[in-house]
Scaffold this active site. Structure first.
Site, PDB file in Angstrom:
ATOM      1  CB  CYS A   1      -5.109  -3.150   7.564  1.00  0.00           C
ATOM      2  SG  CYS A   1      -3.807  -4.163   6.849  1.00  0.00           S
TER       3      CYS A   1
ATOM      4  CB  CYS B   1      -4.320  -5.281  -0.713  1.00  0.00           C
ATOM      5  SG  CYS B   1      -4.421  -7.052  -0.864  1.00  0.00           S
TER       6      CYS B   1
ATOM      7  CB  CYS C   1      -7.594   0.189   5.115  1.00  0.00           C
ATOM      8  SG  CYS C   1      -6.032   1.069   5.196  1.00  0.00           S
TER       9      CYS C   1
ATOM     10  CB  CYS D   1       0.478   1.559   3.014  1.00  0.00           C
ATOM     11  SG  CYS D   1       0.388   0.824   4.665  1.00  0.00           S
ATOM     12  CB  CYS D   2      -1.240  -2.309  -0.298  1.00  0.00           C
ATOM     13  SG  CYS D   2      -2.833  -2.136   0.544  1.00  0.00           S
TER      14      CYS D   2
HETATM   15  S1  SF4 Z   1      -4.835  -2.271   3.952  1.00  0.00           S
HETATM   16 FE1  SF4 Z   1      -4.266  -0.213   4.701  1.00  0.00          FE
HETATM   17  S2  SF4 Z   1      -2.901  -0.513   6.492  1.00  0.00           S
HETATM   18 FE2  SF4 Z   1      -3.088  -2.489   5.392  1.00  0.00          FE
HETATM   19  S3  SF4 Z   1      -1.336  -2.566   4.086  1.00  0.00           S
HETATM   20 FE3  SF4 Z   1      -3.000  -1.697   2.830  1.00  0.00          FE
HETATM   21  S4  SF4 Z   1      -2.942   0.554   3.095  1.00  0.00           S
HETATM   22 FE4  SF4 Z   1      -1.611  -0.407   4.660  1.00  0.00          FE
END
Ligand code: SF4
Length: 248
Positions: A204, A230, A207, A123-124
């Protein structure tokens, strides 16, 4: 002559830059780098998070036209987006770039918007690492807000070093939480509204949790998971998430 008149990819370039400037910090460091060394080729990467106002304020005093890159992951707190809007107006920043993930990639890899539940690193990569790589193309250097006191992994942060293919400038690397607080008080700058509610580090929404007394400032990020970064500010001490697969 500016050191950066030479190609930044030359062997020893960063060492020469650091020899000249790394004893400086904060605005004293940023001024020659923005005005002389990397004119037009330097950008501030800002999360508009808990302490971001310090660097944003410094950059606005030196040159409000300096590009500021904000990674809008589409997973931020509403408070962050409002704060970003208000702060840009207050500080008169003229080139803030909202960088979003590639819609086709999102549709292919995160169709239900729940990739963060299944795989943080993927996701990151999708929402931060890859968009940033695209956004910094054409820049020689990027300014970040990393501070050594924030975590063990950040304890080796250099004032001037490398982040991937770019020169990394960390003007606050040696600053403490007290230094930040004093600066914010001195200039009467507005904090991110979630700081007052116990969020010591803000990323985010899915998280990020509040930080309790006695915990490290980044303890609320990816809580109860080994992930601590991240992946957008590669450093030798970080877990190597840059190459994490986008597939899962
Ligand atoms: S902090 Fe969480 S929601 Fe944001 S990009 Fe990374 S995994 Fe995805």
């Amino acid at each position: 002559m500016a050191i950066s008149a030479e190609n930044s990819k030359n062997p020893g370039f960063v060492t020469r830059l650091a020899l000249r400037y790394a004893r400086l910090h904060g605005e004293h460091l940023l001024k020659p780098l923005i005005n002389t060394e990397f004119t037009q080729e330097i950008a501030l990467v800002s999360s508009f998070g808990a302490d971001s106002v310090v660097l944003l304020h410094m950059v606005s005093r030196i040159s409000p036209a300096t590009p500021v890159i904000f990674l809008n992951t589409n997973k931020h707190f509403t408070e962050t987006l409002t704060y970003r809007h208000d702060l840009v107006k207050l500080l008169g920043l003229r080139d803030v770039r909202d960088i979003e993930p590639d819609l086709r990639e999102v549709s292919r890899l995160d169709g239900d918007g729940r990739l963060h539940v299944k795989n943080y690193d993927a996701c990151c990569n999708l929402r931060k690492v890859r968009p940033l790589e695209r956004a910094v193309t054409g820049f020689e250097a990027r300014i970040t807000g990393r501070k050594r006191f924030q975590s063990q992994g950040r304890g080796l942060t250099e004032t001037i070093g490398w982040a991937g293919d770019h020169v990394a400038i960390n003007p606050l690397a040696g600053w403490t939480a007290e230094d930040l607080k004093s600066y914010i008080l001195k200039y009467d700058l507005p904090r991110h509204p979630l700081v007052a509610r116990g969020f010591a580090s803000i990323g985010c929404a899915p998280c990020t949790t509040i930080v309790h007394s006695g915990e490290g400032v980044r303890a609320g990020r990816w809580r109860n998971h080994e992930k601590t970064e991240c992946g957008i500010h590669a450093s030798p001490a970080d877990k190597p998430v840059r190459n994490a697969s986008l597939e899962y």
